[in-house]
Design an enzyme around this catalytic site. Sequence first.
Site, mmCIF file in Angstrom:
data_model
loop_
_atom_site.group_PDB
_atom_site.id
_atom_site.type_symbol
_atom_site.label_atom_id
_atom_site.label_comp_id
_atom_site.label_asym_id
_atom_site.label_seq_id
_atom_site.Cartn_x
_atom_site.Cartn_y
_atom_site.Cartn_z
ATOM 1 N N SER A 162 -38.111 5.521 -8.589
ATOM 2 C CA SER A 162 -37.963 4.288 -7.451
ATOM 3 C C SER A 162 -38.983 4.157 -6.704
ATOM 4 O O SER A 162 -40.237 3.866 -6.342
ATOM 5 C CB SER A 162 -36.679 5.896 -6.911
ATOM 6 O OG SER A 162 -36.086 4.902 -5.882
ATOM 7 N N HIS A 188 -36.685 1.779 -10.016
ATOM 8 C CA HIS A 188 -35.886 1.380 -8.769
ATOM 9 C C HIS A 188 -36.056 0.147 -8.762
ATOM 10 O O HIS A 188 -37.205 0.478 -7.557
ATOM 11 C CB HIS A 188 -34.653 2.478 -8.702
ATOM 12 C CG HIS A 188 -33.878 3.272 -9.323
ATOM 13 N ND1 HIS A 188 -33.958 4.050 -8.693
ATOM 14 C CD2 HIS A 188 -33.399 3.193 -9.975
ATOM 15 C CE1 HIS A 188 -33.288 4.813 -9.913
ATOM 16 N NE2 HIS A 188 -32.549 4.495 -10.356
ATOM 17 N N ASP A 281 -31.373 10.609 -8.986
ATOM 18 C CA ASP A 281 -31.153 9.970 -10.744
ATOM 19 C C ASP A 281 -32.062 10.472 -10.991
ATOM 20 O O ASP A 281 -33.135 10.670 -11.069
ATOM 21 C CB ASP A 281 -31.711 8.272 -10.700
ATOM 22 C CG ASP A 281 -30.873 7.813 -11.195
ATOM 23 O OD1 ASP A 281 -30.175 8.554 -12.233
ATOM 24 O OD2 ASP A 281 -31.626 6.381 -11.722
#
Length: 340
Positions: A162, A188, A281
Amino acid sequence: MIKVLIVDDSPVQRELLQEILTQDPEISVIGMACDGEEGVTEALAKKPDIITMDIHMPKMNGIEATRKIMSLRPIPIIIISASSSETEVSSAFEALEAGAIAIEEKINFVVDNTKKLIETIKLMAEIKMVRRLDYSKKNKMKTKVVLENQSLNIRAIAMGVSTGGPPVLQEIFKNLPENFPPILVVQHITPGFLQGLSDWLTQTTKKTIKIATHGEKINANQIYFAPENYHMGINTLSKIVLSTDEPENGHRPSVSFLFRSFAEHFGNQSLGILLTGMGHDGAEGLKKMKDTGAFTIAQDKKSSTIFGMPSEAIALNAVSKIFSPLEISNFITHQIRTCQ
């Protein structure tokens, strides 16, 4: 109160950003600069908590300003970019390489757009220190990472990342060996920038990188990114599965979705890697991979822009080893064999 410095050569954009950000009671705009040179001066003098940075400006562009600030007084910098321009997108990733931590679209009057920027500023302002990860000047001695007496037979590698991810992916990919197992990546990223990321990594790492399509069979020596707004997984036939299931952990694509599919279909013939990023996540998914016998890696704290996702996985005992990006490449080079 979060203190923000706005750096943009457009008076309209500066005023619009100020108006939108100051509507939030937790944000205060403490200064505005019309070019990169003034932005550096203001950053050092006013010590903001976070900076929004344009790219194309007179005197000093946003890339050079970012590099200068990160070398003098590290401050979280968010690049405000126009995603519709190919040149702009490429420059945005250069700014991330220079030390910026996130990219957001140029502000407009769309509610979702402005809400996302405010949320990003609040999240990024929580980072107490951001180091400039100048990998190009680091020692490139490839110390062999030996953990097992025998190589691991791996069908594919699952990777999740991310905030702070693009430069880390660049470092890992460019140091991969000539032959490596298929790599599936969930990154992400702000909508509109994924293709730019793929193109930038292809250009700078010389690897075959593409955005995945549903049903395609994965091949060795290729890297696949989950498309925007689609979960990505794998099946037992080594074919990519895309899904529009509900977001997980606030994300679609979700890293945990990818990791679970690897745990289910590849088990101990897979490698899971969780890199820099905010939130959790991927942590539970990585634990499922480890429980099925997969080898799992988390990026180390020192090299992570944000240690959130890796630290969550470590806390769950989901990690076999903790490595830097270069150590990850070395591990794949020396201890991974591709099996079909």
